[in-house]
Design an enzyme around this catalytic site. Structure first.
Site, mmCIF file in Angstrom:
data_model
loop_
_atom_site.group_PDB
_atom_site.id
_atom_site.type_symbol
_atom_site.label_atom_id
_atom_site.label_comp_id
_atom_site.label_asym_id
_atom_site.label_seq_id
_atom_site.Cartn_x
_atom_site.Cartn_y
_atom_site.Cartn_z
ATOM 1 N N LYS A 1 -5.087 2.172 -8.450
ATOM 2 C CA LYS A 1 -6.590 0.765 -8.159
ATOM 3 C C LYS A 1 -7.419 -0.165 -9.011
ATOM 4 O O LYS A 1 -8.059 -0.701 -9.031
ATOM 5 C CB LYS A 1 -7.670 1.903 -7.351
ATOM 6 C CG LYS A 1 -7.246 2.723 -6.581
ATOM 7 C CD LYS A 1 -8.125 2.932 -5.368
ATOM 8 C CE LYS A 1 -7.939 2.853 -4.390
ATOM 9 N NZ LYS A 1 -8.544 3.890 -2.969
ATOM 10 N N LYS B 1 1.868 1.256 -0.467
ATOM 11 C CA LYS B 1 0.958 2.014 0.775
ATOM 12 C C LYS B 1 -0.021 1.356 1.451
ATOM 13 O O LYS B 1 -0.291 0.064 0.957
ATOM 14 C CB LYS B 1 1.154 3.520 0.316
ATOM 15 C CG LYS B 1 -1.255 3.784 -0.466
ATOM 16 C CD LYS B 1 -1.255 4.710 0.195
ATOM 17 C CE LYS B 1 -3.111 4.377 -0.228
ATOM 18 N NZ LYS B 1 -3.965 5.606 -0.156
ATOM 19 N N LYS C 1 -6.655 0.316 3.346
ATOM 20 C CA LYS C 1 -7.481 -0.511 3.910
ATOM 21 C C LYS C 1 -8.012 -1.303 3.190
ATOM 22 O O LYS C 1 -8.594 -2.474 3.236
ATOM 23 C CB LYS C 1 -8.923 0.541 4.332
ATOM 24 C CG LYS C 1 -8.730 1.827 4.822
ATOM 25 C CD LYS C 1 -10.374 2.340 5.150
ATOM 26 C CE LYS C 1 -9.912 3.826 5.421
ATOM 27 N NZ LYS C 1 -9.929 4.598 4.027
#
Ligand code: AQP
Length: 359
Positions: A127, A212, A215
């Site tokens: 991230k 993956k 959101k």
């Protein structure tokens, strides 16, 4: 260990059942990965286990959120819990920030977890790949809050997608170290087990089969949201990334009928779409491969659209129905928080006591 201070208001029958906790972040619109990887597995457990399911809003603020949109997403995630089939009389449904025990235990765990352990967390690395220095400190210690979410209920089982396996391992390390350092080796906290479904444990992006479905993906086309209508789903699946080969045959499955090691990596997009079809239709891998072996992506996408629309559209409708009654959602979350607090507060107080704190 039997802790007399950790009495709860749960019924005796619930106390006898193994305890489960899981959470979903209100960090945007829920997608197919959240549903197949997590929500769908929550539902049957509510009748066999003592279940706690929370909207993990404190995790969502580890990256900046618009306050108005966050409030809305908290209700929408709770609405998705209900739309998936969770019943407030069977499972404890609440939002994390309302139960102070989570944050209190998270701080204690920040002092138990080692920096070296956090450094190894791949989700943080993924991230923050290009902007580590600007990431929030909260994002770095996210796994210690997740450990607190689980252990403040002494939950033994955590239904999650494959992406959360490493965080669960860290939770076990924290529990073990706390028990060793502060409880003389007694098992104050259990070492929880992940419950990861073999199928659809990891749904990948429709634009890149190696990433993956998430959101926070910048591309709307990468995700099928539970709020997408039939036309949007059809259009996203039509445009989903594919490759130029015919779909794989039965030689790609092992003797247990599961994809052989390495085959998915060779054709990530094909296996992702086949995996979504399998999850949506409830078929086995063998049935899935038999049905599409040697065929082209167009046929798979057509059949996939039908299966996904049948799963997602009714869910979206139910989410909207629950969202229209904000008063009822608020009542369910407040009631759940009260029941959660009654269980978590004595457990966290017991942990604080063992550390010498006067909580
Ligand atoms: N792609 C996925 N495939 C299977 N399971 C998934 N989960 C998430 N994505 C997939 C599972 O959904 C549950 C809730 O996840 P979360 O919202 O708490 O956090 P996340 O894993 O970080 O989900 P996102 O969508 O990637 O959110 P952002 O972009 O905000 O970080 C978990 O059980 C997770 O395993």
């Amino acid at each position: 260990m039997a802790d007399s201070s950790a009495s709860t208001s749960a019924s005796a029958a619930d106390r006898a059942k193994p305890r489960v906790l899981s959470g979903v972040q209100p960090s945007g619109r829920l997608h197919l990965g959240n549903y197949f990887g997590a929500l769908r597995h929550f539902v049957p457990l509510q009748d066999s286990h003592d279940t706690f399911y929370c909207v993990v809003d404190l995790h969502a603020i580890t990256v900046h959120q618009n306050a108005e949109e966050l409030r809305e997403a908290i209700y929408e995630t709770a609405a998705a819990f209900l739309a998936s089939g969770l019943r407030p009389d069977a499972a404890v449904l609440f939002n994390q920030s309302r139960v102070a025990a989570h944050s209190q235990l998270a701080w204690m765990f920040n002092c138990v977890a080692r920096l070296g352990w956090l450094e190894r967390m791949t989700q943080f690395k993924d991230k923050t790949a290009s902007h580590r220095e600007r990431a929030s400190a909260g994002l770095y210690v996210y796994p210690t809050l997740m450990a607190a979410d689980i252990l403040c209920y002494r939950a033994g089982f955590v239904p999650v997608g494959e992406d959360q396996r490493q965080h669960l391992e860290l939770t076990r390390d924290i529990a073990e170290k706390f028990n060793h350092d502060w409880c003389g080796g007694e098992e104050y906290f259990p070492l929880p087990e992940p419950l990861i479904s073999q199928d659809a444990a990891r749904i990948m992006s429709l634009r890149d089969g190696t990433k993956k479905m998430s959101k926070s993906d910048a591309s709307d086309a990468a995700c099928i949201y539970l709020s997408d209508d039939a036309d949007t789903i059809a259009s996203k699946l039509r445009k989903a990334k594919s490759d130029s080969e015919p779909l794989p045959g039965s030689e790609t499955l092992d003797s247990q009928g599961r994809p052989r090691a390495g085959v998915r990596d060779a054709r990530p997009e094909a296996w992702n779409l086949l995996g979504i079809w399998q999850a949506a239709s409830g078929a086995t891998w063998a049935e899935t491969i038999e049905r599409f072996a040697g065929k082209g992506f167009a046929q798979l996408k057509e059949s996939l659209t039908e299966a996904v629309v049948a799963e997602v559209v009714p869910l979206g409708r139910e989410i909207n129905r629950h969202m229209a009654d904000r008063g009822e959602l608020e009542r369910i979350l407040a009631d759940g928080a009260g029941r959660a607090e009654a269980v978590a507060t004595p457990i966290v107080r017991g942990a604080a006591e063992r550390m010498g704190l006067l909580l």
